[in-house]
Scaffold this motif. Structure first.
Motif, PDB file in Angstrom:
ATOM      1  N   THR A  27       0.847  -1.182   0.000  1.00 51.68           N
ATOM      2  CA  THR A  27       0.000   0.000   0.000  1.00 51.68           C
ATOM      3  C   THR A  27       0.885   1.236   0.000  1.00 51.68           C
ATOM      4  O   THR A  27       1.760   1.371   0.848  1.00 51.68           O
ATOM      5  CB  THR A  27      -0.913   0.023   1.240  1.00 51.68           C
ATOM      6  N   VAL A  53      -5.752  -0.557   6.077  1.00 52.70           N
ATOM      7  CA  VAL A  53      -6.815  -0.867   5.121  1.00 52.70           C
ATOM      8  C   VAL A  53      -8.111  -1.160   5.874  1.00 52.70           C
ATOM      9  O   VAL A  53      -9.187  -0.699   5.484  1.00 52.70           O
ATOM     10  CB  VAL A  53      -6.411  -2.047   4.209  1.00 52.70           C
ATOM     11  N   LYS A  54      -8.034  -1.868   6.975  1.00 58.45           N
ATOM     12  CA  LYS A  54      -9.215  -2.157   7.803  1.00 58.45           C
ATOM     13  C   LYS A  54      -9.809  -0.857   8.353  1.00 58.45           C
ATOM     14  O   LYS A  54     -11.018  -0.663   8.339  1.00 58.45           O
ATOM     15  CB  LYS A  54      -8.821  -3.098   8.934  1.00 58.45           C
ATOM     16  N   ILE A  56      -9.514   2.211   7.067  1.00 61.18           N
ATOM     17  CA  ILE A  56     -10.102   2.995   5.970  1.00 61.18           C
ATOM     18  C   ILE A  56     -11.450   2.427   5.556  1.00 61.18           C
ATOM     19  O   ILE A  56     -12.406   3.177   5.335  1.00 61.18           O
ATOM     20  CB  ILE A  56      -9.128   3.057   4.774  1.00 61.18           C
ATOM     21  N   LYS A  57     -11.566   1.106   5.481  1.00 63.57           N
ATOM     22  CA  LYS A  57     -12.848   0.498   5.118  1.00 63.57           C
ATOM     23  C   LYS A  57     -13.915   0.805   6.155  1.00 63.57           C
ATOM     24  O   LYS A  57     -15.062   1.092   5.824  1.00 63.57           O
ATOM     25  CB  LYS A  57     -12.684  -1.005   4.948  1.00 63.57           C
ATOM     26  N   THR A  58     -13.561   0.760   7.442  1.00 66.41           N
ATOM     27  CA  THR A  58     -14.505   1.084   8.505  1.00 66.41           C
ATOM     28  C   THR A  58     -14.902   2.547   8.440  1.00 66.41           C
ATOM     29  O   THR A  58     -16.075   2.897   8.591  1.00 66.41           O
ATOM     30  CB  THR A  58     -13.881   0.780   9.881  1.00 66.41           C
ATOM     31  N   TYR A  59     -13.925   3.434   8.196  1.00 67.64           N
ATOM     32  CA  TYR A  59     -14.191   4.859   8.109  1.00 67.64           C
ATOM     33  C   TYR A  59     -15.109   5.181   6.941  1.00 67.64           C
ATOM     34  O   TYR A  59     -16.005   6.028   7.059  1.00 67.64           O
ATOM     35  CB  TYR A  59     -12.860   5.610   7.972  1.00 67.64           C
ATOM     36  N   LEU A  60     -14.921   4.537   5.819  1.00 67.56           N
ATOM     37  CA  LEU A  60     -15.729   4.826   4.630  1.00 67.56           C
ATOM     38  C   LEU A  60     -17.158   4.320   4.773  1.00 67.56           C
ATOM     39  O   LEU A  60     -18.071   4.852   4.144  1.00 67.56           O
ATOM     40  CB  LEU A  60     -15.085   4.229   3.383  1.00 67.56           C
ATOM     41  N   ARG A  61     -17.367   3.308   5.605  1.00 65.90           N
ATOM     42  CA  ARG A  61     -18.735   2.802   5.817  1.00 65.90           C
ATOM     43  C   ARG A  61     -19.587   3.777   6.604  1.00 65.90           C
ATOM     44  O   ARG A  61     -20.808   3.756   6.507  1.00 65.90           O
ATOM     45  CB  ARG A  61     -18.698   1.459   6.539  1.00 65.90           C
TER      46      ARG A  61
END
Length: 62
Positions: A27, A53-54, A56-61
């Protein structure tokens, strides 16, 4: 030839012929601040990038 190291664990990225850089699990990114000259760039290996990455995925949800 450019040498890329993980910023967290200092592992060196090996260039593999025949594989696209898009398939790499490393990344890389840039984070900009309020001023145009404030920018942090980072390179993380597949092991060290799992946490970010985990996050960022949580933040974007949300």
């Amino acid at each position: 030839m450019e040498i890329i190291k993980c910023d967290k664990c200092k592992k060196i990225k090996k260039s593999e012929q025949g594989k696209s850089s898009f398939r790499s699990k490393w990344t890389s990114g840039n984070v900009r601040g309020g001023n145009p000259w404030e920018m942090i760039s980072f390179d993380l290996c597949e092991k060290c990038s799992q946490g970010i990455v985990k996050f960022i995925k949580t933040y974007l949800r949300k």
